[in-house]
Design a protein around this motif. Structure first.
Motif, PDB file in Angstrom:
ATOM      1  N   LEU A   1      -2.906  11.631 -32.766  1.00 28.94           N
ATOM      2  CA  LEU A   1      -3.312  11.298 -31.415  1.00 28.94           C
ATOM      3  C   LEU A   1      -4.565  12.096 -31.058  1.00 28.94           C
ATOM      4  O   LEU A   1      -4.913  13.071 -31.724  1.00 28.94           O
TER       5      LEU A   1
ATOM      6  N   PHE B   1      -6.449  10.765 -20.209  1.00 34.22           N
ATOM      7  CA  PHE B   1      -5.821   9.709 -21.012  1.00 34.22           C
ATOM      8  C   PHE B   1      -5.228  10.292 -22.292  1.00 34.22           C
ATOM      9  O   PHE B   1      -4.138   9.898 -22.723  1.00 34.22           O
ATOM     10  N   SER B   2      -5.954  11.241 -22.898  1.00 27.34           N
ATOM     11  CA  SER B   2      -5.464  11.889 -24.119  1.00 27.34           C
ATOM     12  C   SER B   2      -4.159  12.631 -23.857  1.00 27.34           C
ATOM     13  O   SER B   2      -3.211  12.537 -24.643  1.00 27.34           O
TER      14      SER B   2
ATOM     15  N   LEU C   1      -1.382  10.132 -23.386  1.00 25.52           N
ATOM     16  CA  LEU C   1      -1.033   9.533 -24.672  1.00 25.52           C
ATOM     17  C   LEU C   1      -0.214  10.503 -25.519  1.00 25.52           C
ATOM     18  O   LEU C   1       0.796  10.132 -26.124  1.00 25.52           O
ATOM     19  N   ASN C   2      -0.650  11.771 -25.545  1.00 29.05           N
ATOM     20  CA  ASN C   2       0.067  12.778 -26.331  1.00 29.05           C
ATOM     21  C   ASN C   2       1.485  12.994 -25.814  1.00 29.05           C
ATOM     22  O   ASN C   2       2.432  13.109 -26.591  1.00 29.05           O
TER      23      ASN C   2
ATOM     24  N   SER D   1       3.272  10.872 -24.167  1.00 27.10           N
ATOM     25  CA  SER D   1       4.055   9.649 -24.360  1.00 27.10           C
ATOM     26  C   SER D   1       4.571   9.521 -25.791  1.00 27.10           C
ATOM     27  O   SER D   1       5.614   8.913 -26.024  1.00 27.10           O
ATOM     28  N   PHE D   2       3.845  10.106 -26.744  1.00 27.08           N
ATOM     29  CA  PHE D   2       4.224   9.951 -28.140  1.00 27.08           C
ATOM     30  C   PHE D   2       4.574  11.276 -28.806  1.00 27.08           C
ATOM     31  O   PHE D   2       4.530  11.398 -30.030  1.00 27.08           O
TER      32      PHE D   2
END
Length: 304
Positions: A48, A163-164, A167-168, A170-171
């Motif tokens: 990511l 956003f990063s 995203l991090n 979330s995953f």
């Protein structure tokens, strides 16, 4: 024909590029670290986006390497389009290719490693600079252009880093609540000691608070638990009580038939370790060994 402004930009670009290359190949003790190193280091599989907002602790201890990898390449997106009129769809592939060449040279000279994640973060920084330039250069006034470009950099950088982080998160799996192992059903008839009586190990008084498992003499007790492929963090305490008939004892932790941890000394040991994709967890207790306060935490995504 180059104008004075173009010549100034070229000079700034050359100096800045030299500084970046110096840092990439000779900064942070790279030559010293390369001595005696004869293995190529590389990462070809992107993770990511490795960007997040720095905390106060990061700033205090100068742990802003990833952010530097991003911010340090924004000027290239600002300067290069001023010299060579090009569209983003042409600029960013060529820039990314240039970074890949530099990453390769770092690896081949042992002065660093080839990391596809670094190349992506560097290119994101250049992309922010390019977009900010395209937004700002529309203004005729140099001061308005500078202000709008600076604001655009801040806004675009904040959006990408935000956003990063989203995203991090979330995953990336996080730890769930602590669960006592005895709350799960086992195929063993070994009873859990509910009295939680204290005992001594190495003259240290042990007072279990959650559960106690054990065996005596030549007995072997086997406990098996089903986890249905979950990722877990297992925590336990091990030891052989001072009043045991002998100090012969062992505990073996196995996952899906494969041994992952073994404890066999007399001294008190505490352990916590991650186990991924557990279907069947087996705990084998031999001799006079005891386990107590055995718990686990499930690793799962926040949206689960």
């Amino acid at each position: 024909m180059r104008t004075k402004q173009d010549k100034l930009i070229i000079t700034i670009l050359i100096i800045y590029t030299a500084l970046i290359l110096y840092f990439l190949f000779f900064g942070v003790g790279r030559p010293g670290a390369a001595v005696g190193n004869n293995e190529y280091r590389f990462n070809l599989i992107p993770d990511l986006i490795q960007l997040r907002f720095p905390t106060l602790s990061d700033l205090k201890n100068f742990r802003v390497f990833d952010l530097g990898n991003f911010a340090g390449f924004i000027p290239f997106g600002l300067l290069i389009p001023r010299l060579y009129r090009c569209k983003f769809i042409r600029f960013i592939p060529l820039f990314f290719l240039s970074i890949l060449i530099i990453e390769t040279l770092q690896m081949l000279t042992y002065l660093g490693s080839f990391d596809i994640n670094d190349a992506i973060v560097n290119s994101l920084g250049a992309s922010v600079g390019f977009c900010a330039y395209k937004i700002g250069f529309r203004f005729k006034s140099i001061w308005k252009e500078l202000v709008v470009t600076a604001i655009s950099i801040v806004v675009l950088s904040t959006a990408i880093i935000g956003f990063s982080e989203l995203l991090n998160k979330s995953f990336t799996k996080i730890e769930g609540p602590v669960i006592a192992l005895n709350e799960l059903e086992s195929n063993s008839n070994l009873p859990v000691d509910k009295n939680l009586q204290s005992f001594e190990i190495g003259d240290e008084k042990i007072e279990p608070k959650i559960n106690v498992y054990g065996s005596e003499g030549d007995n072997v007790e086997v406990l098996t638990y089903d986890f249905d492929g979950k990722d877990i963090v297992l925590s336990l305490n091990y030891g052989i009580p001072d009043n045991a008939s002998d100090y012969d004892g062992k505990v073996v932790i196995s996952v899906d038939g494969e041994e992952v941890e073994t404890y066999f000394n007399k001294d008190h040991a505490s352990s916590e370790f991650n186990i991924d994709k557990v279907n069947e967890l087996t705990i084998t207790i031999e001799g006079n060994a005891k386990l107590w306060d055995v718990t686990f935490k499930e690793m799962k995504y926040w949206w689960n």
